[in-house]
Design a protein around this motif. Sequence first.
Motif, short mmCIF file in Angstrom:
data_model
loop_
_atom_site.label_atom_id
_atom_site.label_comp_id
_atom_site.label_asym_id
_atom_site.label_seq_id
_atom_site.Cartn_x
_atom_site.Cartn_y
_atom_site.Cartn_z
N SER A 58 14.04 53.98 -24.75
CA SER A 58 13.50 54.36 -25.91
C SER A 58 13.72 53.20 -26.93
CB SER A 58 14.16 55.53 -26.37
OG SER A 58 13.99 56.64 -25.62
N GLY A 59 12.79 53.39 -27.93
CA GLY A 59 13.16 52.27 -28.91
C GLY A 59 12.01 51.03 -28.80
N PRO A 60 12.61 49.85 -29.48
CA PRO A 60 11.40 48.60 -29.27
C PRO A 60 11.62 48.24 -27.77
CG PRO A 60 13.24 48.41 -30.94
CD PRO A 60 13.28 49.93 -30.35
N MET A 61 10.48 47.57 -27.28
CA MET A 61 10.28 47.33 -26.11
C MET A 61 9.85 45.58 -26.06
SD MET A 61 7.81 50.07 -23.79
CE MET A 61 8.38 49.33 -22.47
N SER A 62 10.82 45.03 -25.23
CA SER A 62 10.60 43.44 -25.14
C SER A 62 9.96 43.04 -23.93
CB SER A 62 12.03 42.81 -25.23
OG SER A 62 12.84 43.19 -23.82
N ALA A 63 9.48 42.02 -23.85
CA ALA A 63 8.88 41.44 -22.79
C ALA A 63 9.72 41.06 -21.49
CB ALA A 63 7.68 40.30 -23.14
N SER A 64 11.08 41.17 -21.86
CA SER A 64 11.95 40.69 -20.77
C SER A 64 12.50 41.76 -19.78
CB SER A 64 13.24 40.20 -21.56
OG SER A 64 13.98 41.10 -22.17
N LEU A 65 12.09 43.06 -20.22
CA LEU A 65 12.58 43.98 -19.40
C LEU A 65 11.24 45.13 -19.09
CD1 LEU A 65 15.08 45.57 -18.14
CD2 LEU A 65 15.20 46.80 -20.14
N PRO A 66 10.82 45.20 -17.67
CA PRO A 66 9.88 46.05 -17.27
C PRO A 66 10.41 47.30 -17.20
CG PRO A 66 10.67 44.66 -15.39
CD PRO A 66 11.43 44.17 -16.50
N ALA A 67 10.07 48.20 -18.09
CA ALA A 67 10.44 49.58 -18.34
C ALA A 67 9.27 50.49 -18.83
CB ALA A 67 11.68 49.49 -19.27
N ARG A 68 9.69 51.73 -18.63
CA ARG A 68 8.87 52.85 -19.01
C ARG A 68 9.75 53.60 -20.44
NH1 ARG A 68 6.52 56.75 -15.19
NH2 ARG A 68 5.30 57.31 -17.07
N LEU A 69 8.73 54.16 -21.25
CA LEU A 69 9.42 54.75 -22.31
C LEU A 69 10.03 56.37 -21.75
CD1 LEU A 69 6.82 54.30 -25.10
CD2 LEU A 69 9.07 53.30 -25.07
N THR A 70 11.06 56.79 -22.47
CA THR A 70 11.92 57.97 -21.99
C THR A 70 10.97 59.25 -22.06
OG1 THR A 70 13.92 57.06 -22.87
CG2 THR A 70 13.74 59.09 -22.75
N SER A 71 10.18 59.33 -23.09
CA SER A 71 9.47 60.59 -23.27
C SER A 71 8.36 60.65 -22.23
CB SER A 71 8.74 60.62 -24.57
OG SER A 71 7.96 59.37 -24.68
N GLY A 72 7.67 59.77 -21.80
CA GLY A 72 6.54 59.74 -20.52
C GLY A 72 7.32 60.09 -19.23
N VAL A 73 8.57 59.26 -18.91
CA VAL A 73 9.16 59.53 -17.92
C VAL A 73 9.83 60.85 -17.63
CG1 VAL A 73 11.14 58.66 -16.59
CG2 VAL A 73 9.70 56.93 -17.33
N ALA A 74 10.40 61.64 -18.91
CA ALA A 74 10.81 62.70 -18.58
C ALA A 74 10.03 63.84 -18.39
CB ALA A 74 11.86 63.33 -20.04
N MET A 75 8.81 63.73 -18.87
CA MET A 75 7.64 64.47 -18.62
C MET A 75 7.21 64.37 -17.12
SD MET A 75 5.71 65.33 -22.09
CE MET A 75 5.48 63.75 -22.84
N ASP A 76 7.06 63.12 -16.69
CA ASP A 76 6.66 62.80 -15.36
C ASP A 76 7.32 63.63 -14.19
OD1 ASP A 76 4.46 61.43 -16.14
OD2 ASP A 76 5.34 59.55 -15.40
N VAL A 77 8.74 63.40 -14.45
CA VAL A 77 9.82 64.04 -13.58
C VAL A 77 9.58 65.47 -13.47
CG1 VAL A 77 12.19 64.13 -12.96
CG2 VAL A 77 11.28 62.12 -13.90
N ILE A 78 9.51 66.25 -14.38
CA ILE A 78 9.30 67.52 -14.54
C ILE A 78 8.11 67.99 -13.92
CG2 ILE A 78 8.82 69.57 -16.12
CD1 ILE A 78 10.51 68.02 -18.35
#
Length: 232
Positions: free
Chosen positions: A84-104
């Motif tokens: 969550s929070g600011p995203m940098s180009a150095s870390l391939p990641a997904r945002l918490t909100s979308g991932v939580a809903m995907d898992v559900i």
Amino acid sequence: MCDRLPVDQIVVLERTFETITSPGDPVLSRIIAAQPAAGLGYQLTEITRAWRTEAPGMTGAGLALALATARSSPRPRPAQVVISGPMSASLPARLTSGVAMDVIRSANGSLLIASFAAHGARGVVAEIGRAVDRGVRVDLLLEESTQAAAAFAALPDKVRVWHRVGTSAVLHAKLVVADRHTAFLGSANLTDRALSDNIELGVVLRDPHVVEPLVDHFRWLLAPENNVMRLG
């Protein structure tokens, strides 16, 4: 090597091995020297050493078959970083909100969700409601002192809410687990700020060998005879 390389690159190596006659073939030396990926040349050198010392009479076709067998064997999917929070180009990641809903959304039979605090998070709450509608059993493990259960008041009565049995310790875990196959663990509570604005960090695990013992532990916590959690 199969864990670190894409399937298409492994297939190219298999086809190349099929053309090699022995571990001393100069073609193999050129392949090793030409590898750009860090450490891959070393791995191929070790494979060549084992080939020379343990099975020198084997042809390259035999090595290609061994590599194809390793490639086709089921392997756990790597952990996925979530922030969550600011995203940098150095870390391939997904945002918490979308991932939580995907898992559900991925749950077919059961959901285990734990959070110390909860507020807002309407998208997550709505997704839980849709899971209930399709027959998923939902257990919410919530910290009672934060009144986290209020965020889920609109969910059907069949959703089970659990609190710690009287103690000075708190329920501080944050997780969303779908069935026994996918678990999202992290620092984020189920609040609007934690899911989007706060600097939070988590991982998604999709290896059943890791997820299943985690589910078993939390099911043990919910068992009445263990007197750890109670229905709220």
